[in-house]
Write a protein that holds these residues in place. Structure first.
Motif, PDB file in Angstrom:
ATOM      1  N   THR A  32       1.486  -0.832   0.683  1.00  0.00           N
ATOM      2  CA  THR A  32       2.738  -0.487   1.357  1.00  0.00           C
ATOM      3  C   THR A  32       3.716   0.179   0.387  1.00  0.00           C
ATOM      4  OG1 THR A  32       2.461  -2.355   2.870  1.00  0.00           O
ATOM      5  CG2 THR A  32       4.654  -1.420   2.691  1.00  0.00           C
ATOM      6  N   TYR A  36       5.169   3.984   0.526  1.00  0.00           N
ATOM      7  CA  TYR A  36       6.625   4.020   0.690  1.00  0.00           C
ATOM      8  C   TYR A  36       7.301   4.764  -0.472  1.00  0.00           C
ATOM      9  CZ  TYR A  36      11.435   2.324   1.167  1.00  0.00           C
ATOM     10  OH  TYR A  36      12.804   2.242   1.277  1.00  0.00           O
ATOM     11  N   ALA A  47       3.528   0.367   6.013  1.00  0.00           N
ATOM     12  CA  ALA A  47       2.851  -0.887   6.353  1.00  0.00           C
ATOM     13  C   ALA A  47       1.730  -0.650   7.351  1.00  0.00           C
ATOM     14  CB  ALA A  47       3.863  -1.877   6.925  1.00  0.00           C
ATOM     15  N   THR A  50      -1.268   0.905   5.593  1.00  0.00           N
ATOM     16  CA  THR A  50      -1.960  -0.091   4.771  1.00  0.00           C
ATOM     17  C   THR A  50      -2.790  -1.020   5.641  1.00  0.00           C
ATOM     18  OG1 THR A  50      -0.141  -0.033   3.175  1.00  0.00           O
ATOM     19  CG2 THR A  50      -1.643  -1.912   3.054  1.00  0.00           C
TER      20      THR A  50
END
Length: 355
Positions: A32, A36, A47, A50
């Protein structure tokens, strides 16, 4: 080769599962953060990417990836597969070997032990302790067994006994067996030294408990008595005496054995401790109390509070506070006698007469 108890294996499995879960969480956070911070995606997109990567569901990429991010995604997939595979392997082992079911059963046993009062603690599960457990079970006496050997613990559990695996010489193990609420401790360990330590620990934790110990030699008998044991039994000395008595007085021995042990007896022997707060017979003579007439039970002996033993008391013998009446009769007669004497203070290992 070391032999691990169920508790140790269960603790190790929980640690491994917890470690696997933490590792999987770490991999998820790593993926994540990469999407990000490096790809500049939103937190939700990072998220989501992932999650679909670790679960290998095969969805398309949220956004196009450059070569470095694709290489990272490959590593992320490998890390996820290895971590999830490790967790699945541990869970499979737990299911196959019944750790979860055993854990539930042990928690139930723990709750049962926590509710015990006026119970007995049997330390060790050797040949002598097996017979003790059989007699307690026949008499419906609540008891807990403590033994450190896994094979002995498993054998006792197969018979339905409540067992704690541990060292009976340690205070922690005796506390787990609720020694503060127990009325009797039977130390039948193989070593005289272990029995001595167990009696010392028991008397320290609960000075009122009745401690009975097994001894191999006459010297050990004296040391255990000095350590505070209320009764010491040597299988060799006692066995020799009983062999001689069986040879000289066989009918007497058959009668005594018939009223002391076993579950198919006609007559029983019981102890009744007279509490002046409840017993209406304190201060009366046996004739005035009319115990034999009302119940049919026979008072064989009376032990005074100072330890004096009166065998074959007569009708003029006075019943005093703190007296311990040793009586014989059928279960119904003893139940009737119990009602006459009123609610009594429980004697060690004392229980209501059985049917």
């Amino acid at each position: 080769m070391a032999v691990y108890s169920f508790e140790e294996k269960y603790r190790r499995l929980r640690q491994e599962l917890l470690g696997g879960a933490i590792a999987l969480g770490g991999v998820f956070c790593l993926g994540t953060l990469w999407f990000y911070l490096i790809e500049k995606w939103t937190l939700t997109e990072a998220a989501y990417m992932t999650m679909i990567t670790l679960s290998t569901v095969g969805f398309s990429e949220v956004r196009p990836l450059d070569d470095s991010s694709r290489l990272f995604t490959i590593v992320l997939i490998l890390m996820g597969v290895i971590t999830i595979g490790y967790i699945v392997n541990r869970l499979t082992e737990a299911l196959i070997q019944g750790y979860f079911q055993e854990g539930i059963r042990q928690r139930q046993e723990r709750r049962l032990i926590d509710t015990l009062e006026h119970h007995c603690i049997v330390c060790g599960y050797g040949r002598t302790a097996r017979q003790v457990a059989l007699e307690f079970q026949a008499e419906d006496v609540p008891f807990v067994i403590i033994d450190s050997r896994p094979e002995q613990v498993e054998e006792a559990k197969q018979l339905g006994y409540v067992v704690i695996q541990g060292d009976a010489t340690l205070d922690e193990c005796l506390i787990n067996a609720k020694i503060d609420k127990a009325v009797c401790l039977v130390s039948a360990l193989t070593s005289d030294a272990e029995n001595l330590y167990t009696v010392l620990s028991a008397k320290t934790l609960n000075p009122k408990i009745r401690a009975i110990a097994r001894a191999s030699t006459e010297e050990a008998v004296l040391k255990l008595q000095r350590a505070g044991a209320d009764a010491v039994v040597s299988p060799y000395i006692t066995g020799g005496k009983r062999l001689a008595a069986a040879a000289l007085r066989p009918q007497v021995m058959d009668f005594v054995d018939g009223i002391l042990t076993g579950s198919d007896r006609t007559f029983y022997m019981e102890e009744f401790l007279l509490d002046p707060k409840f017993c209406p017979c304190v201060g009366q003579t046996l004739s005035e109390a009319r115990l034999r007439l009302q119940s049919g039970a026979l008072v064989l002996a009376i032990r005074r509070s100072d330890g004096t033993l009166l065998g074959g008391p007569t009708g003029e013998t006075e019943l005093m506070a703190g007296d311990l009446l040793i009586c014989m009769g059928t279960p119904e007669q003893l139940r009737q006698l119990n009602q006459i004497l009123g609610p009594i203070t429980p004697s060690p290992a004392l229980r209501p007469p059985r049917h």
